[in-house]
Write a protein that holds these residues in place. Structure first.
Motif, PDB file in Angstrom:
ATOM      1  N   ALA A 301      44.500 -15.883  60.704  1.00 35.17           N
ATOM      2  CA  ALA A 301      44.785 -17.190  61.240  1.00 35.17           C
ATOM      3  C   ALA A 301      46.346 -17.067  61.294  1.00 35.17           C
ATOM      4  O   ALA A 301      46.575 -18.267  61.700  1.00 35.17           O
ATOM      5  CB  ALA A 301      44.326 -17.868  60.163  1.00 35.17           C
ATOM      6  N   ALA A 302      47.035 -15.933  61.187  1.00 36.76           N
ATOM      7  CA  ALA A 302      48.519 -16.119  61.338  1.00 36.76           C
ATOM      8  C   ALA A 302      49.257 -17.614  60.117  1.00 36.76           C
ATOM      9  O   ALA A 302      49.964 -18.294  60.632  1.00 36.76           O
ATOM     10  CB  ALA A 302      48.912 -16.503  62.606  1.00 36.76           C
ATOM     11  N   TRP A 303      48.573 -17.414  59.259  1.00 37.71           N
ATOM     12  CA  TRP A 303      49.001 -18.403  58.037  1.00 37.71           C
ATOM     13  C   TRP A 303      50.314 -18.250  57.730  1.00 37.71           C
ATOM     14  O   TRP A 303      50.727 -17.139  57.159  1.00 37.71           O
ATOM     15  CB  TRP A 303      48.315 -18.371  56.954  1.00 37.71           C
ATOM     16  CG  TRP A 303      48.577 -19.370  55.843  1.00 37.71           C
ATOM     17  CD1 TRP A 303      49.450 -19.291  54.955  1.00 37.71           C
ATOM     18  CD2 TRP A 303      47.953 -20.551  55.770  1.00 37.71           C
ATOM     19  NE1 TRP A 303      49.604 -20.235  54.064  1.00 37.71           N
ATOM     20  CE2 TRP A 303      48.616 -21.160  54.445  1.00 37.71           C
ATOM     21  CE3 TRP A 303      46.958 -21.299  56.144  1.00 37.71           C
ATOM     22  CZ2 TRP A 303      48.090 -22.534  53.837  1.00 37.71           C
ATOM     23  CZ3 TRP A 303      46.537 -22.668  55.727  1.00 37.71           C
ATOM     24  CH2 TRP A 303      47.381 -23.274  54.636  1.00 37.71           C
ATOM     25  N   ASP A 324      57.142 -37.228  65.232  1.00 39.08           N
ATOM     26  CA  ASP A 324      57.229 -36.877  66.943  1.00 39.08           C
ATOM     27  C   ASP A 324      56.030 -37.183  67.621  1.00 39.08           C
ATOM     28  O   ASP A 324      56.522 -37.634  68.828  1.00 39.08           O
ATOM     29  CB  ASP A 324      57.282 -35.374  66.882  1.00 39.08           C
ATOM     30  CG  ASP A 324      58.722 -34.735  66.509  1.00 39.08           C
ATOM     31  OD1 ASP A 324      59.755 -35.795  66.465  1.00 39.08           O
ATOM     32  OD2 ASP A 324      58.832 -33.769  66.211  1.00 39.08           O
ATOM     33  N   SER A 325      54.721 -37.454  67.154  1.00 36.56           N
ATOM     34  CA  SER A 325      53.926 -37.955  67.963  1.00 36.56           C
ATOM     35  C   SER A 325      52.664 -38.654  67.377  1.00 36.56           C
ATOM     36  O   SER A 325      52.533 -38.483  65.966  1.00 36.56           O
ATOM     37  CB  SER A 325      53.129 -36.541  68.443  1.00 36.56           C
ATOM     38  OG  SER A 325      52.042 -36.939  69.190  1.00 36.56           O
ATOM     39  N   ASN A 326      51.812 -39.215  68.208  1.00 38.39           N
ATOM     40  CA  ASN A 326      50.789 -39.975  67.366  1.00 38.39           C
ATOM     41  C   ASN A 326      49.824 -38.898  67.131  1.00 38.39           C
ATOM     42  O   ASN A 326      48.715 -39.230  66.243  1.00 38.39           O
ATOM     43  CB  ASN A 326      50.170 -40.976  68.453  1.00 38.39           C
ATOM     44  CG  ASN A 326      51.138 -42.030  68.858  1.00 38.39           C
ATOM     45  OD1 ASN A 326      51.696 -42.452  68.048  1.00 38.39           O
ATOM     46  ND2 ASN A 326      50.885 -42.530  70.085  1.00 38.39           N
ATOM     47  N   VAL A 327      49.750 -37.843  67.420  1.00 36.70           N
ATOM     48  CA  VAL A 327      48.818 -36.916  67.031  1.00 36.70           C
ATOM     49  C   VAL A 327      49.331 -35.626  65.971  1.00 36.70           C
ATOM     50  O   VAL A 327      50.411 -35.098  66.676  1.00 36.70           O
ATOM     51  CB  VAL A 327      48.136 -36.051  68.256  1.00 36.70           C
ATOM     52  CG1 VAL A 327      47.200 -35.041  67.785  1.00 36.70           C
ATOM     53  CG2 VAL A 327      47.336 -37.221  68.978  1.00 36.70           C
ATOM     54  N   ALA A 328      49.045 -35.413  64.903  1.00 33.61           N
ATOM     55  CA  ALA A 328      49.402 -34.555  63.884  1.00 33.61           C
ATOM     56  C   ALA A 328      48.639 -33.681  63.719  1.00 33.61           C
ATOM     57  O   ALA A 328      47.339 -33.766  63.712  1.00 33.61           O
ATOM     58  CB  ALA A 328      49.860 -35.506  62.594  1.00 33.61           C
ATOM     59  N   HIS A 329      49.380 -32.369  63.674  1.00 39.67           N
ATOM     60  CA  HIS A 329      48.463 -31.070  63.241  1.00 39.67           C
ATOM     61  C   HIS A 329      48.654 -30.793  61.894  1.00 39.67           C
ATOM     62  O   HIS A 329      49.572 -31.048  61.299  1.00 39.67           O
ATOM     63  CB  HIS A 329      49.043 -29.989  64.174  1.00 39.67           C
ATOM     64  CG  HIS A 329      48.372 -28.837  63.999  1.00 39.67           C
ATOM     65  ND1 HIS A 329      47.296 -28.288  64.344  1.00 39.67           N
ATOM     66  CD2 HIS A 329      49.060 -27.643  63.451  1.00 39.67           C
ATOM     67  CE1 HIS A 329      46.996 -27.133  63.602  1.00 39.67           C
ATOM     68  NE2 HIS A 329      47.926 -26.582  63.414  1.00 39.67           N
ATOM     69  N   GLY A 330      47.593 -30.104  61.489  1.00 37.97           N
ATOM     70  CA  GLY A 330      47.396 -29.778  60.047  1.00 37.97           C
ATOM     71  C   GLY A 330      46.596 -28.663  59.869  1.00 37.97           C
ATOM     72  O   GLY A 330      45.787 -28.174  60.622  1.00 37.97           O
ATOM     73  N   ARG A 331      46.981 -27.763  58.704  1.00 39.27           N
ATOM     74  CA  ARG A 331      46.189 -26.497  58.565  1.00 39.27           C
ATOM     75  C   ARG A 331      45.723 -26.510  56.924  1.00 39.27           C
ATOM     76  O   ARG A 331      46.521 -26.969  56.176  1.00 39.27           O
ATOM     77  CB  ARG A 331      46.997 -25.254  58.588  1.00 39.27           C
ATOM     78  CG  ARG A 331      47.727 -25.167  60.227  1.00 39.27           C
ATOM     79  CD  ARG A 331      48.199 -23.647  60.448  1.00 39.27           C
ATOM     80  NE  ARG A 331      47.191 -22.865  60.816  1.00 39.27           N
ATOM     81  CZ  ARG A 331      47.295 -21.532  60.720  1.00 39.27           C
ATOM     82  NH1 ARG A 331      48.491 -21.010  60.516  1.00 39.27           N
ATOM     83  NH2 ARG A 331      46.309 -20.798  61.033  1.00 39.27           N
TER      84      ARG A 331
END
Length: 931
Positions: A301-303, A324-331
């Protein structure tokens, strides 16, 4: 006739006549009995109550089960009389958290038991042990002597106690209905709505777990005393783990959800990488297999690919992303362990999940983008990591999010292989892609048990909010976020500003001309700073699976083909690549710290591969196809880095590339990048099949096929659009078109492309030679499903060909005496040197290969270069050994003779194509520039 799967070597037993099928209700009280009698059911479904047994019976089991489910849902949870579970006490430890797991009202337990009359006796098939106690119970229920019952064993893996109840129920229902009965399972009625889990912990001065306290209960239902259980895999100095669940309602997934969420919370609160924190608390001997699985999944997964340790920057990065954005990325990561078999020395099994998701802060919607999940078993080492089926991935994720999802292998997975990485997308319930909850055994349970925790941990990574109860519906997420305010779209993002900057560059092209363009581009794209050198990582840093994957990627990218000089060490560099701008020498890719990449961090390697900038900040020339490698996934890039770093180091300083002024000014490449480099990973097309996306990913990414097979403009950039893969050049050879405009007499089909790429030979097109031969040599050793995917994608770019008659030899092509004389000379040379293998009907060949020149692409091309190259130099390094060798004739014939031979071949085997001109001069040019 119905087949009974009897547990004996005699195989299934055929039951005469149809049976009724029953779904039994468990733990039925008076209110449920009354509700069952009033429930409106489908025609053919009957509510039967006999003694302590209550069930729905029907001609098909699905009808009986649906009725039982409707009854339980309409009744809802029942009052347990006010009994209380053990009270929750505050631990007094530094960290404490509480989690809630929903208990479904209806819980189906599959089992099977069949009862029917046989003469004067009753035959019973079940998974219950055939004991004297069972016969006594049957006799008591029916009021018959024990010898009136015949017991048979069924291949049913239900709990023995459940199987015994099923056998008794089948006999009772048979007597009540007067028909043979097959009990298919129990619908258990839950008495509580949710389970509660409290976890507390403290850390010592070195950041290791000191205390661990775990308590799980079902409120309103108590056994009076909590039962101690295994505290879990993570080591601590003092641990306590208690469960108060007398009805066994809490599933294993609930315990994993609480444990893995809490461990993640501890790690993040102490600025520790969640994966590293877990590994630090898994005994390296007892949990060697678990550590290997976690490492392998994290690498796939290239963690945190280039983060040696996690600091406060982890949390700060998350805050920056949210701003930065209304859409946030998480892992998020989660892990599970259980004993896969019983006995004195059980073999432990494991599963590990990494989830990537996006959260819309305005709507609360959670979009699962990717799941990397693997399972394995082994105490010291795992034999191999297995993937988890896409259907199970989708089912577990759907339950955690409360919506319907579908999953399919990621575009960087080999088609047909057991995928580890999956891409997910919403789907409709009608599509049937989502599996329902099942209790099919421990194997399925451990496969999916980390799902909810991994998703919750990813949600925290994206939002900074801990979600302690699934499902994570948009309503719950939005409420937890407090209804985030809308982002000011007028400010835009960095990406928008960069896109506007690129548009301004194109405006400069139209307004200012080449000189001002280069100056502006260099200003907009400054030189990059060096990246600090590191000590060469040890090969043990990566798992065997990651290194093996990296080797395959290196083969797809033909790294050794370009980075190995004739007679030199593999990947040590020094091969000269002839370009229109001058000779470019390839670099040393071995992990030598002085002359190779041994002191390159992953960040430096990734920057060079995606942006064409060396570790020291110098721009690489675009002869290195970083414009294609930028499409590679991060996981594949990590695996490639791991493979190269694990190979032997070779100290070798290749010749320096020296281009004429001003091309020797590498700063100009910054302007070239500003115009022609698109830094985007490959995005799969959801409307296309998995094999199509896999093929496109390989062809356009690691395979960089367009680098040779697409034409280039005056600045050396590939021409895309309608000119994509329409033909180019490489090292003095013509790279023919792969699409519909090909000059080949017979269009390329998917099968022909596969044959050519996998074996180096196609009956319709000829043998791989020149720069293509080593490419095929690499592909021939790779999974055939991947090669098939490449062929499938390339074939999809052209209309399917219709059958074309083979071109016929010309009889009266030449008109002038000179031409006739040349053709006659060429005919004699051909008959003496070539016909033995290349006769019009197919020669004797070499090792079975009989290339037909009438179908050979080189004979039909617009230029004679490829044919001249093969005739002069032969094929001394065939793509595969099965193809055999072809001698070269440059020392046997002069340029005039070779010109006559080539003229004859063109006129005879490609009569519909125009004759080539100036062949003697072309032959001299090829002879001078040996490739």
């Amino acid at each position: 006739m119905d087949a009974v799967r009897e547990g004996s070597p005699d195989g299934p037993v055929l039951m005469p006549g149809p049976m009724l099928h029953a779904c039994v209700l468990g733990d039925v009280d008076g209110a449920l009995l009354e509700l069952g009698a009033r429930l409106d059911v489908q025609a053919g479904v009957r509510w039967v109550v006999a003694g302590s047994v209550a069930a729905f019976v029907a001609e098909r089991f699905e009808l009986a089960r649906d009725a039982a489910c409707r009854l339980v849902l309409s009744a809802g949870p029942r009052d347990t009389g006010g009994s209380a579970s053990l009270p929750v006490q505050h631990s007094g430890l530094e960290q404490e958290a509480h989690y809630v797991w929903p208990i479904p009202i209806d819980r189906f337990i599959p089992c099977e038991a069949i009862a029917r009359e046989e003469g004067g006796s009753i035959a019973i098939w079940s998974g219950a042990p055939a004991t004297a106690d069972l016969l006594t119970n049957l006799a008591g229920v029916m009021g018959l002597p024990p010898d009136r019952f015949t017991l048979h064993s069924l291949a049913d893996h239900a709990d023995p106690q459940v199987a015994t109840h099923a056998a008794l129920a089948a006999v009772v229902l048979m007597a009540e209905t007067g028909r043979a009965i097959c009990v298919g399972g129990y619908m258990a009625v839950s008495k509580v709505r949710e389970a509660e889990v409290s976890v507390a912990a403290s850390l010592d001065g070195e950041g290791a777990l000191l205390d661990w306290r775990y308590m799980a209960r079902t409120p309103g239902l108590t056994g009076g005393e909590a039962v101690a259980q295994d505290p879990g895999p993570y080591s601590s100095s003092r641990s306590t783990s208690l469960v108060d669940d007398p009805a066994a309602l809490i599933p294993g997934s609930a315990h994993i959800f609480a444990r893995e969420s809490f461990v993640d919370e501890i790690a993040c609160d102490h600025q520790r990488d969640p994966v590293s924190f877990r590994l630090d608390h898994l005994d390296p001997v007892e949990y060697g297999g678990a550590r290997e699985l976690i490492d392998t999944v994290a690498q796939r997964a290239a963690w945190n690919a280039d983060k040696q340790d996690q600091t406060q920057g982890h949390k700060q990065d998350r805050k920056t992303r949210r701003a930065d954005s209304n859409v946030a990325h998480g892992r998020g990561f989660a892990f599970d362990k259980h004993d896969a078999s019983s006995g004195d020395n059980p073999t432990p099994g494991y599963s590990a999940w990494i989830v990537d998701l996006d959260v819309n802060r305005l709507t609360g919607d959670v979009a699962l983008k990717r799941v990397v999940a693997g399972r394995a078993s082994g105490r010291r080492r795992i034999g191999r990591m297995n993937g988890i089926p896409a259907r199970q991935i989708a089912a577990a994720a759907s339950r955690a999010l409360g919506l319907q999802l579908t999953a399919r292998p990621s575009h960087d997975e080999t088609p047909g292989a057991q995928a580890v990485s999956h891409e997910l997308a919403p789907t409709s319930a009608a599509s049937g892609e989502v599996a329902t909850q099942t209790t099919a055994g421990d194997r399925l349970e451990i496969d999916v048990s980390p799902a909810a925790a991994a998703i919750a941990n990813a949600l925290y990574d994206a939002t900074g909010v801990r979600f302690r109860a699934p499902p994570f519906t948009p309503e719950r997420v939005l409420a937890a976020l407090g209804g985030a305010a809308a982002h000011d779209a007028s400010k835009g993002t960095i990406g928008n500003r960069l896109r506007r900057a690129k548009r301004s560059l194109w405006t400069a092209v139209a307004a200012g001309g080449l000189g001002s363009l280069i100056g502006l581009a260099c200003t907009a794209w400054p030189l990059r700073a060096p990246i600090e050198p590191i000590a060469r990582p040890a090969a043990s840093t990566w798992s065997d699976a990651t290194i093996a994957r990296g080797r395959q990627i290196a083969e797809f990218g033909d790294c050794a083909v370009c980075h190995t000089a004739p007679g030199g060490a593999v990947n040590a560099g020094g091969l000269g690549l002839e370009t229109p701008f001058g000779m470019v020498y390839t670099t040393n890719l071995t992990p030598d710290p002085r002359t190779g990449i041994g002191n390159w961090s992953f960040a430096a390697f990734d920057r060079a591969m995606r942006q064409g900038i060396s570790r020291d900040g110098r721009h690489l020339y675009p002869a290195f196809p970083y414009t294609a490698f930028t499409k590679m996934s991060e996981a594949d890039m990590t695996a490639l880095y791991a493979y190269l770093m694990s190979q032997p180091a070779v100290e070798n300083t290749p010749p320096a590339t020296r281009l004429p002024f001003p091309l020797n000014q590498r700063a100009l490449v910054a302007g070239w990048n500003a115009l022609y480099l698109k830094q985007d990973e490959f995005k799969p097309d959801p409307t296309r099949s998995a094999i199509w996306n896999r093929g496109a990913y390989l062809v356009d990414g690691a395979g960089h096929c367009s680098a040779c097979h697409s034409p280039r403009n005056a600045f050396g950039a590939e021409k895309g659009g309608r000119l994509y893969l329409t033909g180019g050049s490489a090292e003095g050879w013509v790279a023919p078109s792969l699409v519909a405009n090909s000059k080949a007499p017979v269009r390329w089909t998917e099968q022909a492309l596969y044959d050519y790429l996998k074996t180096g030979f196609s009956h319709e097109h000829g043998v791989a030679a020149g720069p293509m031969a080593p490419v095929v040599a690499s592909l021939s050793a790779l999974p055939e499903e991947d090669v098939r995917a490449m062929a499938h994608y390339v074939a999809s770019l052209s209309p399917q060909p219709v059958e074309t008659p083979l071109p016929k030899p010309a009889h009266d092509t030449a008109t002038s005496a000179v031409t006739l004389q040349g053709l006659d000379s060429g005919r004699r040379i051909f008959e003496g040197a070539c016909a033995v293998c290349h006769a019009a009907t197919g020669g004797v060949g070499n090792f079975g290969v009989r290339p037909l020149l009438s179908l050979n692409t080189s004979v039909s091309e617009g230029t004679p270069d490829n044919l001249l190259n093969v005739i002069q130099n032969g094929i001394d390094a065939p793509a595969t050994d099965a193809l055999g060798y072809m001698p070269g004739f440059k020392d046997s014939f002069d340029d005039r003779q070779i010109a006559d031979l080539v003229s004859y071949i063109r006129a005879t085997f490609a009569p519909n194509e125009a004759p080539w001109k100036d062949l003697a001069q072309a032959s001299a040019r090829i002879r001078k520039n040996v490739h």
